[in-house]
Design a protein around this motif. Structure first.
Motif, PDB file in Angstrom:
ATOM      1  N   TRP A 134       8.497   5.647 -11.067  1.00  0.00           N
ATOM      2  CA  TRP A 134       7.573   5.214 -12.119  1.00  0.00           C
ATOM      3  C   TRP A 134       7.030   3.828 -11.801  1.00  0.00           C
ATOM      4  N   TYR A 135       7.903   2.937 -11.415  1.00  0.00           N
ATOM      5  CA  TYR A 135       7.506   1.542 -11.190  1.00  0.00           C
ATOM      6  C   TYR A 135       6.571   1.420  -9.994  1.00  0.00           C
ATOM      7  N   LEU A 136       6.885   2.101  -8.886  1.00  0.00           N
ATOM      8  CA  LEU A 136       6.037   2.019  -7.704  1.00  0.00           C
ATOM      9  C   LEU A 136       4.664   2.633  -7.964  1.00  0.00           C
ATOM     10  N   GLN A 137       4.628   3.736  -8.716  1.00  0.00           N
ATOM     11  CA  GLN A 137       3.346   4.340  -9.044  1.00  0.00           C
ATOM     12  C   GLN A 137       2.487   3.381  -9.866  1.00  0.00           C
ATOM     13  N   VAL A 138       3.103   2.678 -10.808  1.00  0.00           N
ATOM     14  CA  VAL A 138       2.349   1.735 -11.638  1.00  0.00           C
ATOM     15  C   VAL A 138       1.806   0.598 -10.786  1.00  0.00           C
ATOM     16  N   LEU A 139       2.603   0.104  -9.849  1.00  0.00           N
ATOM     17  CA  LEU A 139       2.123  -0.969  -8.966  1.00  0.00           C
ATOM     18  C   LEU A 139       0.935  -0.506  -8.137  1.00  0.00           C
ATOM     19  N   VAL A 140       1.035   0.693  -7.578  1.00  0.00           N
ATOM     20  CA  VAL A 140      -0.060   1.206  -6.752  1.00  0.00           C
ATOM     21  C   VAL A 140      -1.328   1.392  -7.583  1.00  0.00           C
ATOM     22  N   LEU A 141      -1.191   1.982  -8.774  1.00  0.00           N
ATOM     23  CA  LEU A 141      -2.359   2.182  -9.627  1.00  0.00           C
ATOM     24  C   LEU A 141      -2.948   0.853 -10.091  1.00  0.00           C
ATOM     25  N   SER A 142      -2.102  -0.134 -10.358  1.00  0.00           N
ATOM     26  CA  SER A 142      -2.614  -1.441 -10.776  1.00  0.00           C
ATOM     27  C   SER A 142      -3.410  -2.097  -9.658  1.00  0.00           C
TER      28      SER A 142
END
Length: 441
Positions: A134-142
């Motif tokens: 979840w956290y890595l996906q949010v970083l990539v999308l941000s």
């Protein structure tokens, strides 16, 4: 313990924090929290402040380069809806695999306390960002949002739209996860869940075989979210504020639906005992020759008879295969799959391989067997699970590779698989002996 849900959340968090006796672990958790916040801020601000392209010589203007091949904002913007879709799928799959929400304390330890269902839901939502996927996906999308969507509105407004979308996906995923828990409490519900899952996999395979992935992606609602982000970047107030408010409202409705669904699922009686699935006669099998094979069979059963581990390993192997089938990866990217899958299998259960049966190496020393046999048996089972997951992903990705493999491609893929399995297995065994309780980190 207080009866209000916010008070119970604070009390449970305080209790869990007090249970961490090691000061080094507490410092590590605080550092991780500070680093997470810092990375989130950098993920928004750094790409927006970065120039589009490479450093220029004194005689070339930036405006000339923006029309050249070095500007990648269009490409990133084109794949942004697909990235949003991947996050939405992850938010649905993760709670369903975990069997509902995430637990800060085991459910059996809270039976004697009047913990409300809304408290369990809120704790699960609070723990969602601690999921590394979840956290890595949010970083990539941000980072993708801040890099690809630029305008007078700056990076903050598109990121606000993204944040509302993340909240909708997280709450909806929690609601669907609890719905699956309630449905699976009956025999007919379990068959229906398996049928829906098989239908989804069959539909994905048929779309890939018909080469209609692009057409399906064009029809996804995540393209609407990306359009709202574009209008937010252009500072179009009427173009993004009502839609963002609608997303926030959907997130709140998703939270209410999660509470109602969790209440229904936890109160629904199951039929596992009445159907004889938990208490049924089992024919005795012949004992394996030797203590080592007996320990291996016991360890295998301890893994494959655990529903969360079975679901987790299945998702860990199936999702990368589906992604590879849809993307038609080159062999230079296929080689990167073994370390990702192997590390995921290790994080699932390998770092606590000895804690599946007790308190790690202290418990192992009390067994009436040679300690090396116990360790070798658990190492073999861990290697089998990790190697099996890696093999499934490699075979599935190879079937849909963008080009035929060369000899060096095969050697690199096999070498990466063997090396990652060996490294991950040895790391799991070392951590299982030295630090068998690593749930906090």
């Amino acid at each position: 313990m207080t009866t209000a849900a916010p008070g119970q959340v604070r009390a449970l968090l305080s209790l869990r924090w007090s249970m961490i006796r090691d000061h080094r672990v507490r410092v590590g958790l605080l550092i991780l929290c500070i680093a997470a916040v810092s990375l989130a801020v950098l993920a928004v601000l750094a790409p927006a402040a970065a120039p589009l392209g490479r450093p220029l010589s004194s005689g070339v203007a930036v405006a000339d380069l923006l029309q050249g091949p070095f500007d990648r904002t269009g490409e990133v913007r084109a794949i942004l809806p697909a990235g949003l879709l991947v996050f939405a799928v992850l938010c649905i799959v993760a709670p369903a695999t975990a069997g509902g929400g995430y637990e800060i304390l085991p459910e059996a330890e809270l039976v004697a306390y009047p913990v409300r269902v809304s408290t369990l839901v809120r704790m699960s939502l609070v723990l969602s960002p601690l999921n590394i996927a979840w956290y890595l996906q949010v970083l990539v999308l941000s980072m993708a949002t801040a890099y690809a969507i630029r305008g007078p509105g700056g990076p903050v407004l598109p990121w606000a739209v993204l944040l509302a979308f993340l909240a909708v996906c997280t709450t909806a995923g929690q609601a669907l996860g609890w719905l699956l828990v309630g449905v699976r409490r009956t025999r007919a519900g379990r068959w229906a869940a398996w049928l829906i899952q098989a239908s989804g996999v069959a539909a994905a395979v048929s779309i890939v075989r018909a080469d209609r992935v692009t057409e399906v992606l064009d029809l996804l609602p995540t393209r609407w979210v990306a359009g709202v982000q574009d209008r937010a970047g252009a500072a179009d107030l009427l173009g993004w504020l009502p839609q963002t408010g609608a997303l926030v409202g959907l997130a709140f409705l998703g939270y209410l639906a999660t509470v109602r669904t969790a209440t229904w699922a936890l109160r629904r009686p199951g039929d596992l005992s009445s159907d004889g699935l938990l208490a049924r006669p089992i024919a005795r099998r012949d004992a394996p020759p030797g203590v080592y094979r007996t320990l291996v069979r016991t360890d295998r059963a301890s893994v494959w008879r655990s529903p969360p581990l079975r679901r987790g390993l299945l998702v860990l192997a199936v999702l990368p295969v589906l992604a590879a089938l849809m993307a038609s990866l080159p062999w230079s990217s296929i080689v990167l799959l073994p370390p990702l899958v192997a590390s995921g299998a290790a994080l699932l259960f390998g770092v606590n391989a000895l804690s599946l049966d007790g308190s790690g190496a202290l418990w192992m020393a009390s067994l009436p067997h040679d300690q090396s046999l116990v360790l070798r048996a658990k190492r073999r089972v861990t290697t089998e699970v990790v190697a099996g997951s890696v093999a499934i992903v490699l075979i599935g990705a190879a079937l849909r590779a963008s080009a035929s493999p060369r000899l060096q491609d095969l050697l690199c893929a096999v070498g990466a698989a063997v090396g990652c399995v060996a490294l991950v297995g040895s790391t799991c065994m070392r951590l299982s002996v030295t630090r068998p309780h690593r749930a906090e980190l």
